[in-house]
Design a protein around this motif. Structure first.
Motif, short mmCIF file in Angstrom:
data_model
loop_
_atom_site.label_atom_id
_atom_site.label_comp_id
_atom_site.label_asym_id
_atom_site.label_seq_id
_atom_site.Cartn_x
_atom_site.Cartn_y
_atom_site.Cartn_z
N ASP A 130 33.27 35.24 29.02
CA ASP A 130 32.15 34.71 28.41
C ASP A 130 31.08 35.69 28.12
N LEU A 131 30.75 36.31 29.18
CA LEU A 131 29.62 37.37 29.39
C LEU A 131 30.13 38.31 28.83
N LEU A 132 31.49 38.86 28.91
CA LEU A 132 31.86 40.17 28.18
C LEU A 132 31.61 39.80 26.54
N PHE A 133 31.94 39.04 26.15
CA PHE A 133 31.74 38.79 24.60
C PHE A 133 30.24 38.49 24.51
N GLU A 134 29.47 37.87 25.20
CA GLU A 134 28.13 37.76 24.93
C GLU A 134 27.15 38.86 24.84
N LYS A 135 27.68 40.00 25.83
CA LYS A 135 27.10 41.27 25.71
C LYS A 135 27.95 42.33 25.36
N GLN A 136 28.67 42.08 24.48
CA GLN A 136 29.59 43.10 23.79
C GLN A 136 28.80 44.39 23.36
N GLN A 137 27.71 44.10 22.75
CA GLN A 137 26.94 45.17 21.88
C GLN A 137 26.35 46.05 23.12
N GLU A 138 25.84 45.53 24.29
CA GLU A 138 25.36 46.19 25.15
C GLU A 138 26.38 47.05 25.98
N TRP A 139 27.31 46.79 26.38
CA TRP A 139 28.49 47.57 27.16
C TRP A 139 29.49 48.40 26.29
N ALA A 140 29.39 47.97 25.03
CA ALA A 140 30.46 48.82 24.24
C ALA A 140 29.87 50.38 24.05
N SER A 141 28.66 50.46 24.11
CA SER A 141 28.19 51.74 24.08
C SER A 141 27.51 52.25 25.58
N ALA A 142 28.07 51.72 26.14
CA ALA A 142 27.58 52.06 27.68
C ALA A 142 29.09 52.97 28.46
N SER A 143 29.12 52.56 29.54
CA SER A 143 30.00 52.98 30.39
C SER A 143 30.68 52.00 31.20
N ALA A 144 32.15 52.05 31.73
CA ALA A 144 32.76 50.97 32.64
C ALA A 144 31.85 50.65 33.87
N ASP A 145 30.83 51.41 34.06
CA ASP A 145 29.94 50.82 35.35
C ASP A 145 29.22 49.59 35.00
N LYS A 146 29.07 49.41 33.75
CA LYS A 146 28.37 47.83 33.44
C LYS A 146 29.12 46.97 33.76
N PHE A 147 30.49 46.83 33.74
CA PHE A 147 31.44 45.86 34.29
C PHE A 147 30.97 45.51 35.75
N LYS A 148 30.32 46.71 36.49
CA LYS A 148 30.11 46.24 37.87
C LYS A 148 28.82 45.54 38.00
N ASP A 149 27.91 45.80 37.11
CA ASP A 149 26.70 45.26 36.94
C ASP A 149 26.92 43.69 36.53
N TYR A 150 28.04 43.12 35.68
CA TYR A 150 28.23 41.86 35.31
C TYR A 150 28.67 41.04 36.62
N ALA A 151 29.35 41.96 37.31
CA ALA A 151 30.14 41.15 38.50
C ALA A 151 29.04 40.71 39.45
N LYS A 152 27.90 41.61 39.42
CA LYS A 152 26.87 41.22 40.42
C LYS A 152 26.21 40.19 39.83
#
Length: 168
Positions: A81-103
């Motif tokens: 749900d978080l990935l879809f909710e924040k899709q605009q944010e991480w789609a133009s970032a890097s894979a490191d954003k996925f680690k932030d979401y885990a936190k």
């Protein structure tokens, strides 16, 4: 990852791409109605499969792997749900954003980061993609309702009609 009763009379398999805007639209506009009306009432078992379209969504593969790493800690659906909710944010970032979401979801970040960095689920995500391609998936989202394909971010009414016809 699966939601719903194991012995539900209808099984929906979704092939999805976390970076796909149509997949996000399905999550935001249609999924909750399916969950409330069919999954929560024991009529539907819902299975999520990955179908990352790398050629147009460069972070889709890593996003799928990240969701599987979250699943190791029983947080797949929250991460999904978080990935879809924040899709605009991480789609133009890097894979490191996925680690932030885990936190953000209070996952054990040491385990999560190792899982993601090691590519623990790279092959599993690729297998989902191959399985989907063999089944006839050409784009996302794509659904199989008791084996009958329904493609695209369809409105709830389309799912309601397909599910109800299987329940008769």
């Amino acid at each position: 990852p699966v939601l719903g009763k194991k012995d539900a009379p209808v099984t929906i398999i979704e092939f999805s791409d976390f970076q796909c805007p149509f997949c996000a639209r399905f999550r935001q506009q249609t999924f909750d109605q399916i969950k409330t009306n069919y999954i929560d009432t024991g009529k539907v078992k819902f299975i999520y499969r990955d179908f990352p379209l790398d050629s147009i969504h460069p972070l889709a593969q890593k996003a799928a792997e990240a969701s599987e790493c979250a699943d190791d800690q029983s947080k797949f659906w929250e991460y999904h749900d978080l990935l879809f909710e924040k899709q605009q944010e991480w789609a133009s970032a890097s894979a490191d954003k996925f680690k932030d979401y885990a936190k953000d979801l209070s996952l054990d970040t040491t385990k999560f980061n190792k899982c993601l960095d090691d590519g623990k689920y790279e092959d599993e995500v690729k297998k989902d993609l191959q399985d989907g391609a063999k089944a006839g998936v050409q784009g996302t989202p794509s659904f199989f309702i008791n084996g009958k394909q329904l493609s695209g971010a369809q409105p709830f009414a389309a799912f309601q009609q397909a599910i109800d016809s299987e329940l008769k």
